[in-house]
Design an enzyme around this catalytic site. Sequence first.
Site, PDB file in Angstrom:
ATOM      1  N   GLU A 233      -9.164   7.214  -1.979  1.00 56.45           N
ATOM      2  CA  GLU A 233      -9.603   7.108  -3.385  1.00 56.45           C
ATOM      3  C   GLU A 233      -8.818   5.958  -3.991  1.00 56.45           C
ATOM      4  OE1 GLU A 233     -11.935   8.783  -4.702  1.00 56.45           O
ATOM      5  OE2 GLU A 233     -12.082  10.709  -3.704  1.00 56.45           O
TER       6      GLU A 233
ATOM      7  N   CYS B 177      -8.070   5.417 -12.915  1.00 53.95           N
ATOM      8  CA  CYS B 177      -8.940   4.684 -11.988  1.00 53.95           C
ATOM      9  C   CYS B 177     -10.353   4.583 -12.544  1.00 53.95           C
ATOM     10  CB  CYS B 177      -8.953   5.369 -10.632  1.00 53.95           C
ATOM     11  SG  CYS B 177      -9.353   7.119 -10.726  1.00 53.95           S
TER      12      CYS B 177
HETATM   13  P1  NAP Z   1       0.118   2.686  -5.185  1.00 55.63           P
HETATM   14  O1  NAP Z   1       1.181   1.739  -5.451  1.00 55.63           O
HETATM   15  O2  NAP Z   1      -0.877   2.380  -4.151  1.00 55.63           O
HETATM   16  O3  NAP Z   1       0.839   4.081  -4.855  1.00 55.63           O
HETATM   17  C1  NAP Z   1       0.113   5.252  -4.542  1.00 55.63           C
HETATM   18  C2  NAP Z   1       0.878   6.056  -3.519  1.00 55.63           C
HETATM   19  O4  NAP Z   1       0.854   5.353  -2.269  1.00 55.63           O
HETATM   20  C3  NAP Z   1       2.342   6.253  -3.860  1.00 55.63           C
HETATM   21  O5  NAP Z   1       2.742   7.524  -3.406  1.00 55.63           O
HETATM   22  C4  NAP Z   1       3.017   5.150  -3.077  1.00 55.63           C
HETATM   23  O6  NAP Z   1       4.378   5.434  -2.785  1.00 55.63           O
HETATM   24  C5  NAP Z   1       2.189   5.142  -1.828  1.00 55.63           C
HETATM   25  N1  NAP Z   1       2.167   3.874  -1.096  1.00 55.63           N
HETATM   26  C6  NAP Z   1       2.238   2.631  -1.587  1.00 55.63           C
HETATM   27  N2  NAP Z   1       2.137   1.722  -0.596  1.00 55.63           N
HETATM   28  C7  NAP Z   1       1.994   2.418   0.553  1.00 55.63           C
HETATM   29  C8  NAP Z   1       1.866   2.060   1.919  1.00 55.63           C
HETATM   30  N3  NAP Z   1       1.824   0.780   2.301  1.00 55.63           N
HETATM   31  N4  NAP Z   1       1.757   3.033   2.839  1.00 55.63           N
HETATM   32  C9  NAP Z   1       1.776   4.322   2.478  1.00 55.63           C
HETATM   33  N5  NAP Z   1       1.916   4.738   1.197  1.00 55.63           N
HETATM   34  C10 NAP Z   1       2.015   3.797   0.243  1.00 55.63           C
HETATM   35  O7  NAP Z   1      -0.758   3.001  -6.490  1.00 55.63           O
HETATM   36  P2  NAP Z   1      -0.248   3.400  -7.931  1.00 55.63           P
HETATM   37  O8  NAP Z   1       0.280   2.189  -8.614  1.00 55.63           O
HETATM   38  O9  NAP Z   1       0.629   4.602  -7.845  1.00 55.63           O
HETATM   39  O10 NAP Z   1      -1.622   3.857  -8.610  1.00 55.63           O
HETATM   40  C11 NAP Z   1      -2.494   2.978  -9.215  1.00 55.63           C
HETATM   41  C12 NAP Z   1      -3.716   2.705  -8.376  1.00 55.63           C
HETATM   42  O11 NAP Z   1      -4.295   3.945  -7.948  1.00 55.63           O
HETATM   43  C13 NAP Z   1      -4.797   2.012  -9.141  1.00 55.63           C
HETATM   44  O12 NAP Z   1      -5.400   1.025  -8.344  1.00 55.63           O
HETATM   45  C14 NAP Z   1      -5.779   3.127  -9.455  1.00 55.63           C
HETATM   46  O13 NAP Z   1      -7.090   2.696  -9.731  1.00 55.63           O
HETATM   47  C15 NAP Z   1      -5.690   3.941  -8.217  1.00 55.63           C
HETATM   48  N6  NAP Z   1      -6.181   5.318  -8.444  1.00 55.63           N
HETATM   49  C16 NAP Z   1      -7.348   5.698  -7.855  1.00 55.63           C
HETATM   50  C17 NAP Z   1      -7.851   6.969  -8.092  1.00 55.63           C
HETATM   51  C18 NAP Z   1      -9.128   7.429  -7.470  1.00 55.63           C
HETATM   52  O14 NAP Z   1      -9.383   8.638  -7.473  1.00 55.63           O
HETATM   53  N7  NAP Z   1      -9.948   6.568  -6.902  1.00 55.63           N
HETATM   54  C19 NAP Z   1      -7.147   7.844  -8.928  1.00 55.63           C
HETATM   55  C20 NAP Z   1      -5.954   7.412  -9.497  1.00 55.63           C
HETATM   56  C21 NAP Z   1      -5.475   6.136  -9.252  1.00 55.63           C
HETATM   57  P3  NAP Z   1       5.567   4.704  -3.619  1.00 55.63           P
HETATM   58  O15 NAP Z   1       5.448   5.160  -5.018  1.00 55.63           O
HETATM   59  O16 NAP Z   1       6.793   5.211  -2.932  1.00 55.63           O
HETATM   60  O17 NAP Z   1       5.360   3.237  -3.452  1.00 55.63           O
END
Ligand code: NAP
Length: 454
Positions: A228, A262
């Site tokens: 997602e 999102c």
């Molecule tokens: P993020 O930086 O991708 O982090 C999300 C999760 O993934 C965190 O637990 C993060 O851990 C982990 N993570 C980051 N890089 C990783 C990697 N290379 N391998 C494994 N895990 C990894 O995203 P965010 O800034 O928290 O959230 C914002 C994004 O999420 C936006 O793009 C938003 O649109 C999207 N989102 C999508 C939905 C949906 O349902 N489609 C819902 C909500 C949000 P750390 O914190 O330790 O880095």
Amino acid sequence: MTYQTTNPATDELVERFASWTEDELESALAQVSAITPLWAATPLPERCRLLNRLAEVIRGQQESLAQLVSLEMGKLIAESRAEVEKCALGCEFYAAQAATFLADERVETDARKSLVVYQPIGTVLAVMPWNFPLWQVFRFVAPTLAAGNTGLLKHASNVPQCALAIERLVQEAGFPDGVFRTLMIDARDVEGVIADARVQAVTLTGSEPAGRSVGAAAGKHLKKSVLELGGSDAFVVLEDADLEHTVQQAVVSRFMNCGQSCIAAKRFIVVEDIAEAFVSRFVQAVQALNVGDPVNETTTLAPMARPDLRDELHTQVQASIAAGAVLVTGGEPVAGPGAYYQATILDQVAPGMVAYEQELFGPVASVIRVADEAQALAVSNASRFGLGGSVWTQDSERGERFARQMQCGSAFVNGLVKSDPRLPFGGIKASGYGRELSHHGLREFVNAKTLWVR
Ligand code: NAP
């Protein structure tokens, strides 16, 4: 990244948490692995009873959980309370529906009896974001536990206390120890957990780069995955829209959660005939937002979750203006402590600009003016993302025709895009794959097994 709670309203570091050692991770995986077959064999009515109990436990702590959410990621307190309630509703929904969603399905074939049975697949890892730090996790926990699977959580590093609270709530509800564990591990350790033979699948909600990384690891180790990811949802205003209602909903959709959703409306695609009137009312409404402390009940625009996210957003705004976008209001970080950013509207956003091409994850609305409905549809679909979208018109049949042609996972007519446990949620294109919620979400992580009897 180390786990830490930093108050986004003040920049104050509240608490730091050490990431787990290898031994701590091994001990949690061993515990979950031991309970997994026992949980799968637990009768469904008992699993559902515990989910209803979990809903009660969540509701019983609504205020303290809401305060924690607002402390860790800066959400308005009223939004935090609503998020807590949604978690309880999600648990109750799956408690009520699991028997239907998991019921055997008879299929007539040449067999005496043939059917599809839905069985647990084992342990599912969830990698989750901070923006809805409870709801994102509970919409995973409820169907996962209902289906007879066990769950692991790697939460975002800026919401550690929410992560630990979720594990505690599951324990307090009376679930057997180990059916759900929070892992305090770094993002770089996620692949090792996916690779582990005791883990059968992974779901990630987060950014595109994280999605690529987790999707690649899942592919490498042949584990089922659901992703997602981000979105840049279109909010299409046709010339016959009810202007007052549409503008009011535009403000909610873009600025709720300080724009960090999102499925927030991000690209406001407005037909030229109504564009001037829409923009002037939109600006008026946005300028009335009251920036302040998220736990103050009169605040209507909270800080962003982290200063680095605010700075990244500002860079995107500046690049868009340099490329020709017209700044109508806002456009600057708010001076002083806290990760605040002014409520911002960019007009005349056009192809090639950052605000047109990328996801802006914060309180910034991009207005794209188009000649007519046909161009509105073309622009709406000219995005790498395909999460949600909405169309606003007083002719609901016209709206439905338009919505059917939108390339996204959820298309709404005269309503802002929102998640509802009764309906599937997820995206296409760079917004990811797979579905959460409804029976579609629950069945992502079950073995739909054919049973054939002569
Ligand atoms: P993020 O930086 O991708 O982090 C999300 C999760 O993934 C965190 O637990 C993060 O851990 C982990 N993570 C980051 N890089 C990783 C990697 N290379 N391998 C494994 N895990 C990894 O995203 P965010 O800034 O928290 O959230 C914002 C994004 O999420 C936006 O793009 C938003 O649109 C999207 N989102 C999508 C939905 C949906 O349902 N489609 C819902 C909500 C949000 P750390 O914190 O330790 O880095």
